[in-house]
Design a protein around this motif. Structure first.
Motif, PDB file in Angstrom:
ATOM      1  N   LEU A 102       0.815  -1.071  -0.215  1.00 36.38           N
ATOM      2  CA  LEU A 102       0.004  -0.085   0.091  1.00 36.38           C
ATOM      3  C   LEU A 102       0.900   1.127   0.000  1.00 36.38           C
ATOM      4  O   LEU A 102       1.564   1.552   1.055  1.00 36.38           O
ATOM      5  N   ARG A 103       0.621   2.056  -1.077  1.00 38.51           N
ATOM      6  CA  ARG A 103       1.476   3.250  -0.985  1.00 38.51           C
ATOM      7  C   ARG A 103       0.739   4.492  -0.741  1.00 38.51           C
ATOM      8  O   ARG A 103      -0.356   4.532  -1.083  1.00 38.51           O
ATOM      9  N   ILE A 104       1.104   5.092   0.366  1.00 41.55           N
ATOM     10  CA  ILE A 104       0.554   6.440   0.852  1.00 41.55           C
ATOM     11  C   ILE A 104       1.250   7.497   0.500  1.00 41.55           C
ATOM     12  O   ILE A 104       2.450   7.653   0.576  1.00 41.55           O
ATOM     13  N   GLY A 105       0.611   8.377  -0.455  1.00 42.84           N
ATOM     14  CA  GLY A 105       1.528   9.698  -1.368  1.00 42.84           C
ATOM     15  C   GLY A 105       0.468  10.180  -2.235  1.00 42.84           C
ATOM     16  O   GLY A 105      -0.664  10.730  -1.592  1.00 42.84           O
ATOM     17  N   GLY A 106       0.681  10.379  -3.286  1.00 39.67           N
ATOM     18  CA  GLY A 106      -0.206  11.156  -4.150  1.00 39.67           C
ATOM     19  C   GLY A 106       0.112  12.683  -4.001  1.00 39.67           C
ATOM     20  O   GLY A 106       1.027  13.042  -3.278  1.00 39.67           O
ATOM     21  N   TYR A 107      -0.609  13.386  -4.794  1.00 42.23           N
ATOM     22  CA  TYR A 107      -0.807  14.895  -4.644  1.00 42.23           C
ATOM     23  C   TYR A 107      -0.695  15.515  -3.356  1.00 42.23           C
ATOM     24  O   TYR A 107      -0.184  16.425  -3.025  1.00 42.23           O
ATOM     25  N   SER A 108      -1.485  14.914  -2.661  1.00 50.35           N
ATOM     26  CA  SER A 108      -1.677  15.426  -1.248  1.00 50.35           C
ATOM     27  C   SER A 108      -0.428  15.199  -0.292  1.00 50.35           C
ATOM     28  O   SER A 108      -0.686  15.455   0.966  1.00 50.35           O
ATOM     29  N   MET A 109       0.351  14.564  -0.744  1.00 55.80           N
ATOM     30  CA  MET A 109       1.504  14.358   0.010  1.00 55.80           C
ATOM     31  C   MET A 109       2.280  15.591   0.812  1.00 55.80           C
ATOM     32  O   MET A 109       2.595  15.504   1.596  1.00 55.80           O
ATOM     33  N   ASP A 110       2.018  16.535  -0.290  1.00 55.22           N
ATOM     34  CA  ASP A 110       2.714  17.913   0.125  1.00 55.22           C
ATOM     35  C   ASP A 110       1.429  18.673   0.853  1.00 55.22           C
ATOM     36  O   ASP A 110       1.612  19.887   1.278  1.00 55.22           O
ATOM     37  N   LEU A 111       0.496  18.161   1.163  1.00 56.19           N
ATOM     38  CA  LEU A 111      -0.937  18.837   1.685  1.00 56.19           C
ATOM     39  C   LEU A 111      -1.419  18.318   2.967  1.00 56.19           C
ATOM     40  O   LEU A 111      -2.429  18.858   3.600  1.00 56.19           O
ATOM     41  N   VAL A 112      -0.509  17.676   3.744  1.00 55.03           N
ATOM     42  CA  VAL A 112      -1.074  17.158   5.064  1.00 55.03           C
ATOM     43  C   VAL A 112       0.048  17.532   6.277  1.00 55.03           C
ATOM     44  O   VAL A 112       1.163  18.051   5.885  1.00 55.03           O
ATOM     45  N   TRP A 113      -0.265  17.529   7.419  1.00 51.21           N
ATOM     46  CA  TRP A 113       0.177  17.796   8.547  1.00 51.21           C
ATOM     47  C   TRP A 113       0.753  16.890   9.551  1.00 51.21           C
ATOM     48  O   TRP A 113      -0.169  16.590  10.143  1.00 51.21           O
ATOM     49  N   PRO A 114       1.943  16.397   9.666  1.00 48.74           N
ATOM     50  CA  PRO A 114       2.579  15.568  10.322  1.00 48.74           C
ATOM     51  C   PRO A 114       2.653  15.666  11.957  1.00 48.74           C
ATOM     52  O   PRO A 114       3.181  16.811  12.226  1.00 48.74           O
ATOM     53  N   ALA A 115       1.825  15.130  12.668  1.00 45.74           N
ATOM     54  CA  ALA A 115       1.715  15.738  14.273  1.00 45.74           C
ATOM     55  C   ALA A 115       2.280  14.729  15.108  1.00 45.74           C
ATOM     56  O   ALA A 115       1.756  14.037  15.680  1.00 45.74           O
ATOM     57  N   PHE A 116       3.524  14.865  15.137  1.00 44.84           N
ATOM     58  CA  PHE A 116       4.435  13.619  15.946  1.00 44.84           C
ATOM     59  C   PHE A 116       5.293  14.238  16.859  1.00 44.84           C
ATOM     60  O   PHE A 116       5.828  15.385  16.369  1.00 44.84           O
ATOM     61  N   GLY A 117       5.990  13.820  17.817  1.00 43.73           N
ATOM     62  CA  GLY A 117       7.054  14.337  18.617  1.00 43.73           C
ATOM     63  C   GLY A 117       6.523  15.697  19.182  1.00 43.73           C
ATOM     64  O   GLY A 117       5.739  15.831  19.534  1.00 43.73           O
ATOM     65  N   ALA A 118       7.502  16.577  18.875  1.00 39.25           N
ATOM     66  CA  ALA A 118       7.488  17.857  19.422  1.00 39.25           C
ATOM     67  C   ALA A 118       6.199  18.660  18.848  1.00 39.25           C
ATOM     68  O   ALA A 118       5.842  19.455  19.016  1.00 39.25           O
ATOM     69  N   TYR A 119       5.790  18.206  17.590  1.00 34.89           N
ATOM     70  CA  TYR A 119       4.698  18.785  16.818  1.00 34.89           C
ATOM     71  C   TYR A 119       3.552  18.075  17.016  1.00 34.89           C
ATOM     72  O   TYR A 119       2.152  18.202  16.455  1.00 34.89           O
ATOM     73  N   ALA A 120       3.275  16.990  18.009  1.00 30.62           N
ATOM     74  CA  ALA A 120       2.013  16.134  18.298  1.00 30.62           C
ATOM     75  C   ALA A 120       0.780  16.856  18.752  1.00 30.62           C
ATOM     76  O   ALA A 120      -0.307  16.813  18.233  1.00 30.62           O
ATOM     77  N   ASP A 121       1.074  18.142  19.482  1.00 29.38           N
ATOM     78  CA  ASP A 121      -0.196  19.136  19.750  1.00 29.38           C
ATOM     79  C   ASP A 121      -0.214  20.184  19.079  1.00 29.38           C
ATOM     80  O   ASP A 121      -1.091  21.200  19.330  1.00 29.38           O
ATOM     81  N   SER A 122       0.325  20.406  17.930  1.00 29.38           N
ATOM     82  CA  SER A 122       0.558  21.519  17.046  1.00 29.38           C
ATOM     83  C   SER A 122      -0.575  21.806  16.353  1.00 29.38           C
ATOM     84  O   SER A 122      -1.276  20.603  15.997  1.00 29.38           O
ATOM     85  N   ALA A 123      -1.146  22.963  16.083  1.00 32.55           N
ATOM     86  CA  ALA A 123      -2.417  23.185  15.260  1.00 32.55           C
ATOM     87  C   ALA A 123      -1.945  23.059  13.675  1.00 32.55           C
ATOM     88  O   ALA A 123      -0.908  23.776  13.169  1.00 32.55           O
ATOM     89  N   ALA A 124      -2.616  22.390  13.108  1.00 33.10           N
ATOM     90  CA  ALA A 124      -2.357  22.436  11.670  1.00 33.10           C
ATOM     91  C   ALA A 124      -2.746  23.710  10.835  1.00 33.10           C
ATOM     92  O   ALA A 124      -3.717  24.383  11.161  1.00 33.10           O
ATOM     93  N   PRO A 125      -1.783  24.355  10.174  1.00 33.67           N
ATOM     94  CA  PRO A 125      -2.145  25.657   9.318  1.00 33.67           C
ATOM     95  C   PRO A 125      -3.229  25.357   8.220  1.00 33.67           C
ATOM     96  O   PRO A 125      -3.435  24.039   7.785  1.00 33.67           O
ATOM     97  N   LYS A 126      -3.741  26.423   7.879  1.00 36.37           N
ATOM     98  CA  LYS A 126      -4.746  26.497   6.856  1.00 36.37           C
ATOM     99  C   LYS A 126      -4.393  25.897   5.501  1.00 36.37           C
ATOM    100  O   LYS A 126      -5.205  25.220   4.879  1.00 36.37           O
ATOM    101  N   GLU A 127      -2.890  25.845   5.229  1.00 37.45           N
ATOM    102  CA  GLU A 127      -2.475  25.227   4.223  1.00 37.45           C
ATOM    103  C   GLU A 127      -2.547  23.658   4.140  1.00 37.45           C
ATOM    104  O   GLU A 127      -2.632  23.165   3.060  1.00 37.45           O
ATOM    105  N   ALA A 128      -2.736  23.216   5.239  1.00 33.21           N
ATOM    106  CA  ALA A 128      -2.811  21.670   5.294  1.00 33.21           C
ATOM    107  C   ALA A 128      -4.423  21.271   4.911  1.00 33.21           C
ATOM    108  O   ALA A 128      -4.870  20.434   5.873  1.00 33.21           O
ATOM    109  N   ILE A 129      -4.701  21.388   3.720  1.00 38.14           N
ATOM    110  CA  ILE A 129      -6.034  20.833   3.107  1.00 38.14           C
ATOM    111  C   ILE A 129      -6.193  19.342   3.115  1.00 38.14           C
ATOM    112  O   ILE A 129      -7.613  18.943   3.080  1.00 38.14           O
TER     113      ILE A 129
END
Length: 552
Positions: A102-129
């Motif tokens: 199963l390949r996870i990717g495609g055009y939205s690969m650059d449109l998601v917000w990874p929330a892990f580690g120090a970024y686990a509780d960070s709010a996703a910016p509006k660009e993360a559609i």
């Protein structure tokens, strides 16, 4: 062998349809009611089929069919929305085998917000559609992989990491500002959660479409990602997939990256690369482009694909054949597929043909891009907030309505039946059949000698039974010595619209169908095939495929 043919009286479209329906019914062992249209057609004089003679070679031609040749590609946005779950996806994957990727990717690969580690509780910016990926998504993915035996390649953002001056159009779908540290945190979490289920990570999606990076610059970028991952997770031995170049009929970008890798004396490419990946769509629905069913099924599309695949194989040979060459995103037409073609029965035959063609050409794996949780036909426009997770016309499955989607009942699309048919072909070595290019507008043919000594021959009549001028084929196979028994499983549709039918409920494989839960309604039924004096003659109605198995 194919130059001497008796003249053919072309049957009517209605006659071709009922004969195809009869073949499907008889192949499934079904009774045909007396007086029915199909029974009346069976009693009527049939026009002679076109004779085609093929000789099955006794020895292999170098191509090998292995487990795990087919898989799926899904958008990172589907992952971020929690769609990759055991309940929704597991059975639909298991029906196609237990060794897929199963390949996870495609055009939205650059449109998601990874929330892990120090970024686990960070709010996703509006660009993360595309949504937010977090630990709950990885946990669900772990359950899915455990239930199916499949593995996963995880797509990583590219656009936000490279020099902004290298972006082709920074204003088009601007990416959220994901840092390399953030990417590494996601990879670390993925490895900790998935273990060996994480096959590799992919660096960006179609770099040549969204950046101005040269092949050498892309190679350096892939190296830098792999080095950062190795430093953060030193014992994981995680390598990268790429460059996932676009769908061009040439392999220029793949060659540019490969040449840079081969010329680089600082590293061994095998220490960086898990696979050399390409994208391939024979048709396009991007912009004003369109694709028709006759184009998809044409000999020209077949030979153009053959040339593309030969080029990929040649690049792989430059690495000594030690790095798998994959097509990690593919389907009938790019930009979500062509309505009326990508969702039609034609794709059942095309995908079966395409998978066999790619395997015979030495491609290690093909992943069909698909939606996951979507209502059939509910395509979202480009400016919709739901566009990243929209229905796609080339999808392998979809729900007939929202209630079915909510209940996890997805109908198999025509494409899926081709993938399921391919799964019936056992592992083994391809053997030559001697099919002439002059016959490609009528039929496609493949032979595989199994590890147990059996011989599987797949015959696909790509003609449309609903179109004037098409007809049945009578294929005589010259068999190697010793084969005495044969059986056939038939893929076909009972719909009078032929290849253009969008009613997947009329498609069957050996009389069996795929249930809304994703499992087969029954084991595909086989019917006996006569073998005598070292040969077997098989009728293949227009718009059907026959999977023949011969044993000693």
């Amino acid at each position: 062998m194919n130059d001497h043919r008796t003249p053919v009286r072309t049957p009517s479209a209605a006659g071709r349809w009922v004969r195809a329906a009869l073949a499907i019914a008889l192949a499934a062992g079904a009774a045909v009611p007396a007086g029915s249209a199909v029974a009346q057609a069976a009693d009527a004089p049939a026009a002679p089929a076109t004779p085609i003679s093929l000789d099955v070679a006794a020895h292999g031609n170098g191509g090998v069919l292995t487990d795990g040749h087919q898989g799926f590609s899904v958008e990172s946005a589907d992952f971020a929305h929690g769609f990759l779950t055991r309940d929704l996806m597991a059975q639909r994957m298991k029906t196609l085998g237990s060794d897929g990727v199963l390949r996870i990717g495609g055009y939205s690969m650059d449109l998601v917000w990874p929330a892990f580690g120090a970024y686990a509780d960070s709010a996703a910016p509006k660009e993360a559609i595309g949504g937010t990926v977090d630990q709950s998504d990885l946990d669900a993915l772990k359950g899915l992989l455990h239930a199916t035996g499949w593995k996963v390649t995880l797509g990583l953002p590219l656009k936000s990491v490279i020099d902004p001056a290298k972006l082709k159009d920074p204003t088009k779908d601007p990416s959220p500002h994901v840092t390399m540290d953030q990417i590494i945190a996601e990879v670390r979490a993925a490895h900790a959660t998935l273990g060996d289920g994480l096959l590799s990570v992919e660096v960006g999606n179609e770099f040549d479409n969204v950046t101005t990076l040269t092949g050498a610059e892309m190679w350096d970028t892939m190296k830098s990602y792999q080095a950062a991952i190795r430093a953060a997770v030193p014992h994981a031995r995680i390598t990268v997939a790429g460059p996932s170049a676009n769908t061009a009929t040439t392999n220029t970008k793949l060659q540019d990256v490969s040449s840079a890798a081969l010329a680089d004396t600082s590293v061994n490419p095998r220490d960086v690369l898990s696979e050399l990946s390409s994208h391939l769509y024979p048709g396009s629905h991007c912009g004003t482009a369109t694709m028709t069913i006759p184009q998809l099924m044409s000999a020209k599309t077949y030979t153009t694909t053959r040339t593309k695949l030969a080029g990929i194989k040649a690049i792989g040979d430059e690495f000594g054949g030690r790095i798998p060459m994959t097509i990690n995103e593919s389907n009938s037409a790019s930009c979500s597929g062509q309505p009326g073609a990508s969702d039609a029965y034609a794709t059942s035959l095309w995908s079966l043909d395409y998978l066999l063609q790619t395997a015979q050409s030495g491609i290690a794996r093909v992943e069909f891009h698909t939606n996951t949780a979507a209502v059939c036909g509910d395509f979202k426009p480009r400016d919709s907030a739901d566009y990243p997770i929209s229905y796609r016309y080339y999808g392998a499955f979809c729900a007939p309505d929202q209630a079915s989607l909510d209940a996890g009942r997805l109908s198999a699309a025509p494409l899926y039946y081709g993938l399921w048919a391919f799964h019936q072909v056992p592992q083994g070595q391809f053997v030559d059949l001697g099919l002439s290019d002059a016959d490609l507008e009528r039929v496609r043919a493949y032979g595989v000698r199994g590890r147990d000594g059996s011989l599987t021959v797949v015959l696909i009549n790509v003609q449309d039974p609903a179109t004037a001028g098409s007809g049945d084929d009578s294929v005589t196979l010259g068999l190697p010595q010793g084969y005495r028994k044969g059986r056939a499983v038939t893929l076909g549709t009972s719909a009078p619209e032929g290849l253009a039918s969008r009613d997947a409920g009329r498609i069957s494989l050996g009389g069996a169908t795929v249930t809304p839960q994703g499992s087969p309604s029954a084991r595909p039924a086989a019917t006996p095939v006569r073998v005598g004096h070292g040969s077997s003659t098989v009728d293949v109605p227009a718009g059907t495929a026959r999977i023949l198995t011969f044993t000693r």
